[in-house]
Write a protein that holds these residues in place. Sequence first.
Motif, PDB file in Angstrom:
ATOM      1  N   LEU A  33       0.737  -1.212  -0.041  1.00 40.15           N
ATOM      2  CA  LEU A  33      -0.014   0.006   0.070  1.00 40.15           C
ATOM      3  C   LEU A  33       0.771   1.308   0.045  1.00 40.15           C
ATOM      4  O   LEU A  33       2.114   1.189   0.629  1.00 40.15           O
ATOM      5  N   GLY A  34       0.548   2.222  -0.495  1.00 47.05           N
ATOM      6  CA  GLY A  34       1.034   3.888  -0.398  1.00 47.05           C
ATOM      7  C   GLY A  34       1.611   4.049  -1.584  1.00 47.05           C
ATOM      8  O   GLY A  34       2.536   4.902  -1.415  1.00 47.05           O
ATOM      9  N   TYR A  35       1.612   3.289  -2.836  1.00 49.25           N
ATOM     10  CA  TYR A  35       2.401   3.567  -3.890  1.00 49.25           C
ATOM     11  C   TYR A  35       1.467   4.003  -5.015  1.00 49.25           C
ATOM     12  O   TYR A  35       0.064   3.805  -4.834  1.00 49.25           O
ATOM     13  N   SER A  36       1.915   4.390  -6.313  1.00 49.82           N
ATOM     14  CA  SER A  36       1.091   4.753  -7.318  1.00 49.82           C
ATOM     15  C   SER A  36       0.377   3.927  -8.142  1.00 49.82           C
ATOM     16  O   SER A  36      -0.200   4.142  -9.188  1.00 49.82           O
ATOM     17  N   GLY A  37       0.893   2.649  -7.878  1.00 46.64           N
ATOM     18  CA  GLY A  37       0.749   1.528  -8.626  1.00 46.64           C
ATOM     19  C   GLY A  37       0.764   0.221  -7.938  1.00 46.64           C
ATOM     20  O   GLY A  37       1.267   0.322  -6.883  1.00 46.64           O
ATOM     21  N   LEU A  38       0.266  -0.712  -8.675  1.00 45.20           N
ATOM     22  CA  LEU A  38       0.240  -2.262  -7.941  1.00 45.20           C
ATOM     23  C   LEU A  38       1.844  -2.486  -7.732  1.00 45.20           C
ATOM     24  O   LEU A  38       2.697  -2.220  -8.669  1.00 45.20           O
ATOM     25  N   ALA A  39       2.277  -3.040  -6.543  1.00 48.93           N
ATOM     26  CA  ALA A  39       3.680  -3.347  -6.324  1.00 48.93           C
ATOM     27  C   ALA A  39       3.519  -4.507  -5.080  1.00 48.93           C
ATOM     28  O   ALA A  39       2.780  -4.548  -4.483  1.00 48.93           O
ATOM     29  N   ASN A  45       3.165   1.726 -13.453  1.00 48.69           N
ATOM     30  CA  ASN A  45       3.048   3.211 -13.045  1.00 48.69           C
ATOM     31  C   ASN A  45       3.939   3.404 -11.453  1.00 48.69           C
ATOM     32  O   ASN A  45       4.721   4.172 -11.498  1.00 48.69           O
ATOM     33  N   PHE A  46       4.126   2.196 -11.017  1.00 46.22           N
ATOM     34  CA  PHE A  46       4.737   1.987  -9.505  1.00 46.22           C
ATOM     35  C   PHE A  46       6.250   2.347 -10.186  1.00 46.22           C
ATOM     36  O   PHE A  46       6.958   2.971  -9.441  1.00 46.22           O
ATOM     37  N   ILE A  47       6.561   1.677 -11.091  1.00 44.29           N
ATOM     38  CA  ILE A  47       8.147   1.686 -11.602  1.00 44.29           C
ATOM     39  C   ILE A  47       8.539   3.095 -12.063  1.00 44.29           C
ATOM     40  O   ILE A  47       9.432   3.532 -11.684  1.00 44.29           O
ATOM     41  N   ILE A  48       7.665   3.596 -12.783  1.00 40.21           N
ATOM     42  CA  ILE A  48       7.867   5.322 -13.326  1.00 40.21           C
ATOM     43  C   ILE A  48       7.921   6.204 -12.154  1.00 40.21           C
ATOM     44  O   ILE A  48       8.621   6.847 -11.990  1.00 40.21           O
ATOM     45  N   ASP A  91       1.578   4.239 -24.439  1.00 40.10           N
ATOM     46  CA  ASP A  91       2.080   5.338 -23.666  1.00 40.10           C
ATOM     47  C   ASP A  91       3.587   5.460 -23.871  1.00 40.10           C
ATOM     48  O   ASP A  91       4.503   4.771 -23.443  1.00 40.10           O
ATOM     49  N   ASN A  92       3.940   6.361 -24.843  1.00 41.14           N
ATOM     50  CA  ASN A  92       5.261   6.532 -25.223  1.00 41.14           C
ATOM     51  C   ASN A  92       6.125   6.955 -24.200  1.00 41.14           C
ATOM     52  O   ASN A  92       7.231   6.749 -24.414  1.00 41.14           O
ATOM     53  N   GLY A  93       5.623   7.435 -23.103  1.00 44.66           N
ATOM     54  CA  GLY A  93       6.670   8.039 -22.071  1.00 44.66           C
ATOM     55  C   GLY A  93       7.037   6.583 -21.519  1.00 44.66           C
ATOM     56  O   GLY A  93       8.270   6.742 -21.136  1.00 44.66           O
ATOM     57  N   LYS A  94       6.324   5.604 -21.441  1.00 45.40           N
ATOM     58  CA  LYS A  94       7.125   4.380 -20.853  1.00 45.40           C
ATOM     59  C   LYS A  94       8.048   3.696 -21.761  1.00 45.40           C
ATOM     60  O   LYS A  94       9.043   3.314 -21.289  1.00 45.40           O
ATOM     61  N   PHE A  95       7.748   3.869 -22.951  1.00 40.99           N
ATOM     62  CA  PHE A  95       8.642   3.336 -23.912  1.00 40.99           C
ATOM     63  C   PHE A  95       9.995   3.999 -23.980  1.00 40.99           C
ATOM     64  O   PHE A  95      10.942   3.503 -24.058  1.00 40.99           O
ATOM     65  N   GLU A  96      10.131   5.317 -23.961  1.00 40.94           N
ATOM     66  CA  GLU A  96      11.219   6.098 -23.847  1.00 40.94           C
ATOM     67  C   GLU A  96      12.149   5.923 -22.717  1.00 40.94           C
ATOM     68  O   GLU A  96      13.284   5.750 -22.599  1.00 40.94           O
ATOM     69  N   ILE A  97      11.132   5.648 -21.430  1.00 37.98           N
ATOM     70  CA  ILE A  97      11.933   5.565 -20.103  1.00 37.98           C
ATOM     71  C   ILE A  97      12.550   4.050 -20.424  1.00 37.98           C
ATOM     72  O   ILE A  97      13.819   3.571 -19.929  1.00 37.98           O
ATOM     73  N   ALA A  98      11.921   2.788 -20.550  1.00 32.49           N
ATOM     74  CA  ALA A  98      12.427   1.514 -21.082  1.00 32.49           C
ATOM     75  C   ALA A  98      13.618   1.648 -21.836  1.00 32.49           C
ATOM     76  O   ALA A  98      14.635   1.054 -21.765  1.00 32.49           O
ATOM     77  N   ARG A  99      13.577   2.439 -22.950  1.00 28.90           N
ATOM     78  CA  ARG A  99      14.720   2.381 -23.843  1.00 28.90           C
ATOM     79  C   ARG A  99      15.909   2.884 -23.425  1.00 28.90           C
ATOM     80  O   ARG A  99      17.076   2.381 -23.478  1.00 28.90           O
ATOM     81  N   LYS A 100      15.892   3.922 -22.474  1.00 28.95           N
ATOM     82  CA  LYS A 100      17.020   4.317 -21.589  1.00 28.95           C
ATOM     83  C   LYS A 100      17.409   3.378 -20.606  1.00 28.95           C
ATOM     84  O   LYS A 100      18.687   3.389 -20.591  1.00 28.95           O
ATOM     85  N   MET A 101      16.544   2.609 -20.124  1.00 28.75           N
ATOM     86  CA  MET A 101      17.059   1.706 -19.272  1.00 28.75           C
ATOM     87  C   MET A 101      17.583   0.494 -19.928  1.00 28.75           C
ATOM     88  O   MET A 101      18.735  -0.066 -19.396  1.00 28.75           O
ATOM     89  N   PHE A 102      17.405   0.114 -21.075  1.00 36.78           N
ATOM     90  CA  PHE A 102      18.156  -0.939 -21.765  1.00 36.78           C
ATOM     91  C   PHE A 102      19.496  -0.400 -22.171  1.00 36.78           C
ATOM     92  O   PHE A 102      20.487  -1.226 -22.157  1.00 36.78           O
ATOM     93  N   SER A 103      19.426   0.745 -22.713  1.00 39.60           N
ATOM     94  CA  SER A 103      20.606   1.439 -23.088  1.00 39.60           C
ATOM     95  C   SER A 103      21.755   1.638 -21.952  1.00 39.60           C
ATOM     96  O   SER A 103      22.632   1.309 -22.149  1.00 39.60           O
ATOM     97  N   TRP A 104      21.299   2.114 -20.713  1.00 40.84           N
ATOM     98  CA  TRP A 104      22.373   2.284 -19.800  1.00 40.84           C
ATOM     99  C   TRP A 104      22.840   0.795 -19.283  1.00 40.84           C
ATOM    100  O   TRP A 104      24.033   0.614 -19.204  1.00 40.84           O
TER     101      TRP A 104
END
Length: 397
Positions: free
Chosen positions: A119-125, A177-180, A224-237
Motif C-alpha cells: 500500500l501507499g504507492y502509485s501503482g500495484l507493487a 506506474n509504480f516503476i515510473i 504510452d510513449n513515455g513508458k517506451f522512452e524510459i524503458a529504452r533508456k534503461m536498456f541502453s544504460w
Amino acid sequence: MRLDDKERVIKSIISNFTALSKHIEKREYKGYEFDDLLGSKLLNALSFNNLLIQRIFVQIGKFLPINIRPILGVQMLPSTKANGFFAKGYLYMFKVTQDELWLHKAVNLLDWLLTNYSLGYSGLAWGNSFDFASRGGFFKKGLPTVVWTSHINNTFYIAYKETGLTKYRNAVVSSANFIINDLERHEDENGICIAYAPGRLNLIHNSNLLGAIALLRAWELDRDNGKFEIARKMFSWSISQMNKDGSWYYGVSKKYKWIDNFHTAYVLDCLVEGYNITNGIIFDWDVVDKTFKFWRDNFFLEDGTPKYYHDRKYPLDIQCAAQAIESFAKYSVVDKEALMYAIKVYRWTVRNMKKNGAFIFQKWRFFTNKLESIHWGQSTMLSAMGVLLYYIKKLQG
C-alpha cells in the motif's frame, strides 16, 4: 531426440508438475524461505537494527542443514513472488492442455495478488512477507521491489493474453506506474538505471532490465510513449555496461562484481522479450546472442548440472536450475538446440533436487540444505515445468 524419448519427458513433466501442485496446495501455498530468519521476533530483536547482524542472520538461513525455523518462531507464510510464479506455471499448463482446472488455480492466485499488494504507492507493487537484509540494505516487510513487481507483472501480462480480462491488463499498466513514479533513478549519458526498491538506488542490471521489460509490456497495451522512452533508456544504460565477452556483472560497484547463473538468465529473458516487443529498434540482436552464448557455455556441466557462478560449481541451487529450464525453453524459439539444454537441466534437477514431490534448496560440496523454499524452489520449478512443457509441445507443432 527420438519421439518415444520426448514422450517420456512429457509424461515426467506432467507427473512432477501435478505432484508439486498437490504438495503446495496441501500447505495452502504457504512456506518458508531460505532468507526469512528475520521473521523471528527473537532474531529481529537480537539484531539491534544493525545491518551487519541482520545480514548475518539472513545468511545463516542459507547454511542450516536442519530447519530450526519453528523453534525460532518463523512462520510459514504466503508469498507474493511465489504466487506470481505459481500462477504463471498454471497458465502455461492451461495453454498446453486447455484444462479449465489449471486456469481456475491461476485465477485464484491472481485475484489474491490483486488484493495483497504493498500500500501507499502509485501503482500495484509487491514485496516480501518478512524483513530481509542484503548487501543492498535492509528491506522492511512489504517494501516492494522492482524484481518481484516485474515478475508478477509478467504473469498478469500472460493472463491478459490468455483471457482478455481488463483487470489483468490494468494490473500490467498499474505496476508500470509504480516503476515510473515510485522508484528513484540514476541517469547519465548512457541512459537510466532505476532503484531496486523505493529508497534503494542500487545500480543492478537484472532489476533494471526487469523494470524496463515491465514498462514495455505496459507500453504494448496502452501505447504510452513515455513508458517506451524510459524503458529504452534503461536498456541502453545496462547494455552499455555489458562485458565484451557477453557476461554481466550483477551490478555496478565493487560489492556487485560477480557473475551468476540465474541473474544472467533474467537479463537474457529481458533482452529477448525487449527485442521482440520493439521489433529490434532499441538494440541489436548481437547483444542477445552474446549474452546467450556466454550463459550457455559457462554455467552448465555436460550432464546438465547448473553451476551457480560462471567460474565455480557450488552451490547447486534450485533457482539456478529452475530459471535455466525456463530460459532455455523460451530460447528454443530462436535456437532449437536450447530445448535439449532445458530438458537436460530438467532431468538433472529431478535426479538431484527432488524430494517427496517438492524440491530442496541447495547442495554444497559437504552438506545439503533440504529446505523446501516456497518461492526459491517450489514456485520457480512449477513455472519452469509449465514453460518447458509448453515449448516442447510448441516445437512439436
